[in-house]
Design a protein around this motif. Structure first.
Motif, short mmCIF file in Angstrom:
data_model
loop_
_atom_site.label_atom_id
_atom_site.label_comp_id
_atom_site.label_asym_id
_atom_site.label_seq_id
_atom_site.Cartn_x
_atom_site.Cartn_y
_atom_site.Cartn_z
N ILE A 1 7.92 13.82 108.84
CA ILE A 1 7.57 14.81 107.82
C ILE A 1 8.79 15.06 106.94
N ARG B 1 10.06 17.79 104.73
CA ARG B 1 9.73 19.19 104.47
C ARG B 1 10.87 19.87 103.71
N ARG B 2 10.54 21.03 103.18
CA ARG B 2 11.53 21.82 102.45
C ARG B 2 12.35 22.66 103.43
N LEU C 1 2.42 24.32 110.07
CA LEU C 1 3.23 23.96 108.91
C LEU C 1 2.32 23.95 107.69
N ARG D 1 0.82 23.50 103.91
CA ARG D 1 0.92 22.37 102.99
C ARG D 1 2.03 22.58 101.97
N ASP E 1 4.89 23.77 102.51
CA ASP E 1 6.21 23.66 103.12
C ASP E 1 6.67 22.21 103.34
N TYR E 2 5.80 21.26 103.12
CA TYR E 2 6.22 19.87 103.27
C TYR E 2 5.78 19.05 102.05
#
Length: 381
Positions: free
Chosen positions: A126, A128-129, A174, A176, A178-179
């Motif tokens: 992943i 992610r932020r 998680l 949507r 956030d990644y």
């Protein structure tokens, strides 16, 4: 016309429309058929023997034979675990229909949807932020983490288990937002409905690589997959040219599954797919295409063979535009023949003038025929 429709197998009927991709996995298309096909009510009432309302046959008998007026069947084949594959073929451009080679080139989009019960809890990466509180966020706002996706929801949220060294953290939701990216599952280890085009001659360079997308997954139902591929391909088709240049043609794409129906079965998505661009010599018979273009051949409940596979046909009804041949061929030859009739106005004694006029018109017709022979199909009839 009726002769054209007779070429479509009597057991090939369109299946229901699927309006929302997100709902296909929960409820595959039912067999309710819209009006438009010129078929009797008896053909449209209910599925054939052995089929349920979702257009899937659940069991059949293999090696069946008729002896003394009765069926003698072999082993019962259970299809309860078969995977329903919803199929949609949308033609975009008819590039060419070759009279000499009896081939046609078509650009189309092929889509398939299926639910794989084993597709869940897969390893992935992943992107992610980073949280805003993370001091590294100002330098590198993204980070790549490994883990396991337990669930993917229809809105894109993930139930994600992050890997930390050799161990795993507790599962977290998680969102949507956030990644940025999720690596696809390893498609090689999961189910794929392998298929073959029976009348494919070749694929052109413009054919794109397939795209597969996981729409959602969970531990109970597995994962729901979307497959998409753009084809630019040439297919073989027998053309009936006795009515040329006012002929009508049926161009078909024939597809067969490479696994037997106890593994998976095709289910057609109903709906007429208009062609945006058609070769200038042809036009699509819209009345013939309504309400659908893709047909599934029903499997036999009493099968004379050991096994059977799911078969699909996409049918295009075409009408040739004869204006070119009327304006540029028939009218010109007609005028030359009219000029030849003026030989009757020449006095009988002037044999040289009469022969000169007739021979001139004969040479004109012969020369014109040499030119137009390239555009006329080379058929014995």
């Amino acid at each position: 016309g009726p002769g054209d429709m007779a070429k479509v197998h009597s057991s090939e009927l369109p299946l229901a429309n699927v309006s929302e991709k997100a709902n296909i996995g929960e409820r595959l298309p039912s067999r309710s058929c819209k009006s438009g096909l010129q078929k009797s009510k008896k053909q449209l009432l209910g599925p054939p023997p052995g089929y349920d309302t979702d257009g899937i046959i659940r069991k059949f008998w293999s090696n069946c034979k008729i002896k003394h007026g009765k069926y003698e069947c072999g082993q019962e084949v259970n299809c309860e675990k078969t995977i329903a594959v919803a199929l949609d073929i949308a033609p975009h451009e008819l590039k060419e229909v070759s009279n000499e080679k009896e081939q046609f080139e078509l650009v189309f989009i092929m889509k398939m949807y299926w639910q794989d019960p084993k597709l869940h809890s897969f390893k992935t990466k992943i992107t992610r932020r980073r949280p805003k509180a993370d001091p590294v966020e100002a330098v590198d706002p993204l980070e790549e983490v490994k883990g396991i996706v337990r669930r993917k929801y229809k809105n894109g949220d993930l139930l994600f288990i992050e890997q930390e060294g050799e161990s795993y953290k507790p599962a977290v939701l998680l969102p949507r937002s956030d990644y940025v990216l999720m690596e696809d599952p390893d498609w090689k280890i999961y189910f794929f409905p392998t298929y073959t085009f029976l009348n494919l001659v070749r694929t052109e360079a413009q054919t794109e690589e397939p795209i597969m997308n996981l729409l959602w997954c969970d531990e109970e139902k597995g994962g729901f997959v979307e497959f998409r591929r753009r084809y630019d391909a040439v297919f073989q088709e027998s053309l009936e040219l006795k009515m040329f240049p006012l002929d009508r043609q049926i161009c078909r794409i024939r597809i067969t599954a490479e696994k037997e129906i106890q593994d998976f079965q095709f289910v057609a998505i109903d709906g007429w797919r208009n062609i945006a661009t058609v070769h200038e010599e042809w036009q699509v018979e819209e009345k013939q295409l309504s309400p659908c273009t893709t047909y599934i051949r029903y499997a036999d409940e009493m099968c004379p063979h050991r096994g059977q596979r799911s078969l699909v046909k996409t049918v295009l009804h075409l009408q040739r535009k004869g204006d070119y041949y009327f304006h540029n061929v028939l009218i010109n030859i007609f005028l030359v023949n009219v000029i030849a009739l003026s030989a009757f106005a020449v006095p009988i004694g002037d044999i040289g003038d009469r022969l000169s006029l007739l021979s001139t018109t004969l040479v004109a017709v012969t020369a014109y025929q040499t030119v137009i022979n390239e555009n006329i199909p080379r058929k014995t009839y």
